[in-house]
Design a protein around this motif. Structure first.
Motif, PDB file in Angstrom:
ATOM      1  N   GLU A 196      10.955  14.331 -39.737  1.00 29.25           N
ATOM      2  CA  GLU A 196      10.096  15.060 -40.686  1.00 29.25           C
ATOM      3  C   GLU A 196       9.041  15.868 -39.948  1.00 29.25           C
ATOM      4  OE1 GLU A 196      10.650  15.278 -43.850  1.00 29.25           O
ATOM      5  OE2 GLU A 196      12.150  13.702 -44.078  1.00 29.25           O
ATOM      6  N   ASP A 286       6.830  14.089 -46.637  1.00 27.84           N
ATOM      7  CA  ASP A 286       8.014  14.929 -46.487  1.00 27.84           C
ATOM      8  C   ASP A 286       7.655  16.144 -45.647  1.00 27.84           C
ATOM      9  OD1 ASP A 286       6.399  15.580 -48.901  1.00 27.84           O
ATOM     10  OD2 ASP A 286       7.728  17.321 -48.947  1.00 27.84           O
ATOM     11  N   ALA A 287       8.662  16.819 -45.105  1.00 27.41           N
ATOM     12  CA  ALA A 287       8.416  17.911 -44.150  1.00 27.41           C
ATOM     13  C   ALA A 287       7.561  19.022 -44.744  1.00 27.41           C
ATOM     14  CB  ALA A 287       9.749  18.466 -43.643  1.00 27.41           C
TER      15      ALA A 287
END
Length: 307
Positions: A196, A286-287
Motif C-alpha cells: 500500500e 488504503d493506497a
C-alpha cells in the motif's frame, strides 16, 4: 498463496523435531494443525484449553525448566487478556519465550471487537526488552519464526496476519530495508503495509524503508535515510494502533529538527463487521488515502521525481 498462519504449524513442528528445547503451548485455537506433533511430542505440545492466562503462565513455567516455549493464539487473547501474566510470568521472572499471535488488528472482522487487537504492539512498548517481529509475507514469517525460536532465551513477539504483500523480501530479523530512495522525506512501511505504501508513494521523491522487526527500532537506518544533520520528515505506516512508533522515531532523531506523522489503525471502534479492505479504507490505510495523507504532510518536497 498460503497465509502466515498456514506456515506457523509446519515450521514449528519441524523445529520441535530439530530442537529438544522447543515446546508449544496452545489455548484450543490452532490446535488441529499440531495433531501429528502432539502424538510425536506429547510432552512438548500442550493444549491448555480456553484459558489464556494459563496459556501464558504455562509457557513461562516451561521456560523456567530450560525449554524454549512457543505460545500461540489470537492476538487479543494472547496479549490483551493475559497481559498481567506476560508482565509478571515472563518479565518479572526474567525468562524468555516466543509469543506468536494471529488475527492481527482486524483479520477476522466478523469476530467483532473481541477478536481485534490493534493495541498489541503498543502494549509491548510498556515492557522491557521484547523483540517484536511484524512479517509482511508468509516467507518472511517463516524466516522470522526461526529467528525468534533460535534467539537464545530472549523474549520475542511475532505478529502474524492474513494481510500480505505480494512479494517477500530478504528480512534478517534485525534492521530495516531500503526499498526506494528519495529526498523529500522518509516513509517507514511496517510489515503488510509495504505494498500500500509503495502504491501510495509511486513517483514521489521519498525514501521508503521496510520494517519487519520494529523492536528494537532500527535507529541507524532511519538516521541514514533521513540525512541526519538537516531537518527530517518521517511518516510511519503501521498495521496497528496509529502512533505506536512515533516515540521511537522521536528518540532516534532527538538531536535534529524533525517532524513525524504516525499512520495506522484509529482508536475509534468500527461497529460494523465488513471486510478487511473496508476496515483498511475506514482507517485511511488504503493506497489512495495514504497518498493524500503523506503528500499533505510532506508537502512540495515530495513532487514527482523526474523520469
Amino acid at each position: 498463496m498460503d497465509t502466515m498462519r498456514d506456515r506457523f504449524a509446519p515450521v514449528v513442528s519441524r523445529l520441535l523435531d530439530e530442537d529438544p528445547r522447543v515446546a508449544v503451548v496452545l489455548a484450543e485455537i490452532g490446535k488441529d494443525p499440531f495433531e501429528a506433533a502432539m502424538r510425536k511430542h506429547p510432552d512438548r505440545v500442550i493444549n491448555v484449553g480456553i484459558r489464556e492466562q494459563l496459556l501464558v503462565g504455562a509457557g513461562a513455567g516451561l521456560a523456567l525448566t530450560g525449554l524454549r516455549p512457543v505460545v500461540h493464539t489470537f492476538a487479543s487473547f494472547l496479549v490483551e487478556r493475559p497481559f498481567e501474566q506476560i508482565k509478571l510470568d515472563f518479565g518479572h521472572q526474567g525468562v524468555g519465550g516466543v509469543l506468536v499471535s494471529a488475527a492481527a488488528s482486524f483479520d477476522w472482522p466478523a469476530g467483532g471487537f473481541t477478536h481485534m487487537s490493534p493495541a498489541d504492539v503498543a502494549l509491548f512498548d510498556t515492557l522491557d526488552d521484547w523483540t517484536v517481529h511484524v512479517p509482511g509475507h508468509p516467507d518472511e514469517a517463516e524466516t522470522l519464526l526461526r529467528h525468534a525460536v533460535a534467539a537464545g532465551d530472549d523474549k520475542v513477539y511475532v505478529r502474524l496476519s492474513v494481510q500480505s504483500n505480494a512479494q517477500a523480501l530478504p528480512v534478517d530479523g534485525a534492521g530495516f530495508l531500503t526499498v526506494r530512495e528519495g529526498r523529500g522525506g522518509v516513509v517507514i512501511a511496517v510489515g503488510p503495509m509495504l505494498d500500500e505504501v509503495l502504491a501510495a508513494t509511486e513517483g514521489l521523491d521519498v525514501t521508503v524503508l521496510y520494517a519487519t522487526t520494529v523492536r528494537p527500532f532500527d535507529e541507524r537506518t532511519l538516521r541514514r535515510a533521513a540525512g541526519v544533520g538537516a531537518a527530517a520528515d518521517v511518516v510511519v505506516v503501521e498495521p496497528y494502533l496509529a502512533g505506536t512508533s512515533t516515540a521511537a522515531v522521536n528518540d532516534a532523531l532527538a538531536d535534529v529538527p524533525h517532524r513525524v506523522l504516525g499512520l495506522g489503525v484509529g482508536r475509534r471502534e468500527l461497529r460494523r463487521y465488513g471486510r478487511i479492505e473496508e476496515h483498511m479504507a475506514a482507517h485511511g490505510l488504503d493506497a489512495a488515502s495514504l497518498r493524500g495523507r503523506i503528500s499533505a504532510f510532506l508537502g512540495e518536497r515530495t513532487a514527482v521525481r523526474p523520469s
